[in-house]
Design a protein around this motif. Structure first.
Motif, PDB file in Angstrom:
ATOM      1  N   ALA A 201       7.889  -8.117  -4.680  1.00 22.02           N
ATOM      2  CA  ALA A 201       6.288  -8.289  -5.042  1.00 22.02           C
ATOM      3  C   ALA A 201       5.647  -6.642  -5.627  1.00 22.02           C
ATOM      4  N   ASN A 202       6.307  -5.825  -5.016  1.00 20.30           N
ATOM      5  CA  ASN A 202       5.960  -4.368  -5.481  1.00 20.30           C
ATOM      6  C   ASN A 202       6.530  -4.208  -6.977  1.00 20.30           C
ATOM      7  N   ALA A 203       7.290  -4.823  -7.353  1.00 21.77           N
ATOM      8  CA  ALA A 203       7.868  -4.793  -8.788  1.00 21.77           C
ATOM      9  C   ALA A 203       7.364  -5.613  -9.482  1.00 21.77           C
TER      10      ALA A 203
ATOM     11  N   GLU B 189       3.804  -7.418 -11.415  1.00 20.49           N
ATOM     12  CA  GLU B 189       2.387  -7.259 -11.504  1.00 20.49           C
ATOM     13  C   GLU B 189       1.606  -8.593 -11.091  1.00 20.49           C
ATOM     14  N   GLY B 190       0.509  -8.412 -10.512  1.00 23.95           N
ATOM     15  CA  GLY B 190      -0.386  -9.300  -9.902  1.00 23.95           C
ATOM     16  C   GLY B 190       0.003 -10.082  -8.785  1.00 23.95           C
ATOM     17  N   VAL B 191       1.189  -9.739  -7.983  1.00 18.90           N
ATOM     18  CA  VAL B 191       1.470 -10.473  -6.842  1.00 18.90           C
ATOM     19  C   VAL B 191       0.775  -9.737  -5.645  1.00 18.90           C
ATOM     20  N   THR B 192      -0.076 -10.201  -4.985  1.00 21.26           N
ATOM     21  CA  THR B 192      -0.700  -9.500  -3.958  1.00 21.26           C
ATOM     22  C   THR B 192      -0.015  -9.782  -2.563  1.00 21.26           C
ATOM     23  N   ALA B 193      -0.493  -8.948  -1.443  1.00 21.11           N
ATOM     24  CA  ALA B 193       0.250  -9.165  -0.239  1.00 21.11           C
ATOM     25  C   ALA B 193       0.119 -10.443   0.268  1.00 21.11           C
ATOM     26  N   ARG B 194      -1.240 -11.052   0.017  1.00 17.70           N
ATOM     27  CA  ARG B 194      -1.587 -12.283   0.676  1.00 17.70           C
ATOM     28  C   ARG B 194      -0.623 -13.372  -0.021  1.00 17.70           C
ATOM     29  N   GLN B 195      -0.429 -13.210  -1.453  1.00 16.53           N
ATOM     30  CA  GLN B 195       0.243 -14.346  -1.982  1.00 16.53           C
ATOM     31  C   GLN B 195       1.897 -14.208  -1.499  1.00 16.53           C
ATOM     32  N   ALA B 196       2.122 -13.045  -1.270  1.00 18.05           N
ATOM     33  CA  ALA B 196       3.636 -12.854  -0.880  1.00 18.05           C
ATOM     34  C   ALA B 196       3.760 -13.511   0.705  1.00 18.05           C
ATOM     35  N   ALA B 197       2.858 -13.049   1.328  1.00 19.57           N
ATOM     36  CA  ALA B 197       2.765 -13.822   2.880  1.00 19.57           C
ATOM     37  C   ALA B 197       2.497 -15.304   2.997  1.00 19.57           C
ATOM     38  N   SER B 198       1.778 -15.621   2.060  1.00 21.84           N
ATOM     39  CA  SER B 198       1.542 -17.280   1.839  1.00 21.84           C
ATOM     40  C   SER B 198       2.786 -17.895   1.499  1.00 21.84           C
ATOM     41  N   THR B 199       3.398 -17.427   0.541  1.00 23.63           N
ATOM     42  CA  THR B 199       4.821 -17.927   0.184  1.00 23.63           C
ATOM     43  C   THR B 199       5.800 -17.982   1.210  1.00 23.63           C
ATOM     44  N   LEU B 200       6.043 -16.798   1.848  1.00 23.53           N
ATOM     45  CA  LEU B 200       7.101 -16.873   3.121  1.00 23.53           C
ATOM     46  C   LEU B 200       6.587 -17.725   4.204  1.00 23.53           C
TER      47      LEU B 200
ATOM     48  N   GLU C 260       0.734  -1.270   0.007  1.00 21.92           N
ATOM     49  CA  GLU C 260       0.193  -0.081  -0.080  1.00 21.92           C
ATOM     50  C   GLU C 260       0.872   1.240  -0.140  1.00 21.92           C
ATOM     51  N   HIS C 261       2.177   1.234   0.276  1.00 15.11           N
ATOM     52  CA  HIS C 261       2.884   2.258   0.689  1.00 15.11           C
ATOM     53  C   HIS C 261       4.438   2.042  -0.368  1.00 15.11           C
ATOM     54  N   PRO C 262       4.407   1.717  -1.656  1.00 12.92           N
ATOM     55  CA  PRO C 262       5.400   1.240  -2.028  1.00 12.92           C
ATOM     56  C   PRO C 262       6.550   2.457  -2.114  1.00 12.92           C
ATOM     57  N   ASP C 263       6.392   3.929  -2.150  1.00 10.40           N
ATOM     58  CA  ASP C 263       7.437   4.722  -2.237  1.00 10.40           C
ATOM     59  C   ASP C 263       8.012   4.710  -0.710  1.00 10.40           C
ATOM     60  N   ALA C 264       7.043   4.568   0.295  1.00 10.82           N
ATOM     61  CA  ALA C 264       7.704   4.364   1.627  1.00 10.82           C
ATOM     62  C   ALA C 264       8.667   3.337   1.773  1.00 10.82           C
TER      63      ALA C 264
ATOM     64  N   SER D 257      13.153  -8.698   0.826  1.00 12.60           N
ATOM     65  CA  SER D 257      13.645  -8.901  -0.437  1.00 12.60           C
ATOM     66  C   SER D 257      12.372  -9.138  -1.047  1.00 12.60           C
ATOM     67  N   LEU D 258      11.304 -10.195  -0.514  1.00 17.16           N
ATOM     68  CA  LEU D 258      10.041 -10.377  -1.219  1.00 17.16           C
ATOM     69  C   LEU D 258       9.198  -9.261  -1.399  1.00 17.16           C
ATOM     70  N   ALA D 259       9.316  -8.374  -0.434  1.00 20.81           N
ATOM     71  CA  ALA D 259       8.359  -7.441  -0.463  1.00 20.81           C
ATOM     72  C   ALA D 259       8.780  -6.392  -1.872  1.00 20.81           C
TER      73      ALA D 259
END
Length: 208
Positions: A169-171, A173-184, A95-99, A164-166
């Motif tokens: 995921a931000n870079a 397309e199509g990877v959601t926060a839930r998918q990233a969390a599930s992978t890790l 939600e805050h990629p620039d941050a 690293s995964l965050a």
């Protein structure tokens, strides 16, 4: 407009510019224009480009750690706490990629004191994860030395992987926060479960 409100507008603009253009390329003129204020006012409030960048790091580091802590209910089982913490982390960074760019990419590459500000945030998150892993180890009632020998390194590895995964995921397309969390979570819980069951991987015999 109250000073506190105007200052937050400046920080919002600065995070966007720093996150998208990088610290060196960002200009105070751009930041002032995006914030809708004069450049002298930015200097009056935040003293310098370095002071502005430090204020951005501190604000965004606090927001991220608070989001992770707020996402975790300590009355739930430890696997659910870890899952909720990961979801909160990836949701916030998405939600805050620039941050996240400011914290993970920009602040780390421009020396002190910027790197120290991020290191303090990271230490807090690692401590939080260490506690969860230690609780899981104790609940397993196995290998009483696990907390000292394995937990600290496990927590460091988990936080590093999440960082690293965050960024990936931000870079991507199509990877959601839930998918990233599930992978890790799948990788982490499988490994942690093995440790708690006493199943340690060891190097082949004869290797240093």
């Amino acid at each position: 407009m109250p000073r506190a409100v105007r200052e937050q507008q400046m920080l919002d603009a600065a995070v966007q510019i720093f996150g998208q253009r990088g610290y060196m390329a960002a200009s105070m003129d751009e930041i002032a224009e995006l914030a809708g204020v004069s450049k002298p006012l930015v200097y009056l409030y935040l003293n310098s480009k370095e002071g502005l960048f430090t204020a951005c790091i501190r604000r965004e580091a606090t927001a991220l750690t608070e989001a992770v802590r707020a996402g975790v209910r300590t009355d739930l089982p430890v696997d659910r706490q870890l899952w909720d913490g990961l979801q909160a982390f990836f949701a916030h960074t998405a939600e805050h990629p620039d941050a996240w760019s400011v914290l993970h990419l920009q602040a780390r590459t421009h020396g002190e004191p910027f790197a120290a500000e991020v290191a303090a945030m990271r230490t807090e998150i690692v401590s939080f994860v260490t506690r969860l892993v230690a609780i899981a180890a104790r609940e397993a009632h196995r290998d009483p030395d696990l907390a000292e020998r394995e937990v600290a390194g496990f927590a460091e590895a988990l936080v590093g992987a999440a960082e690293s995964l965050a960024t990936w995921a931000n870079a991507t397309e199509g990877v959601t926060a839930r998918q990233a969390a599930s992978t890790l979570m799948n990788v982490t819980w499988s490994g942690l479960g093995s440790l708690m069951r006493g199943h340690h991987w060891v190097p082949p015999a004869g290797e240093d």
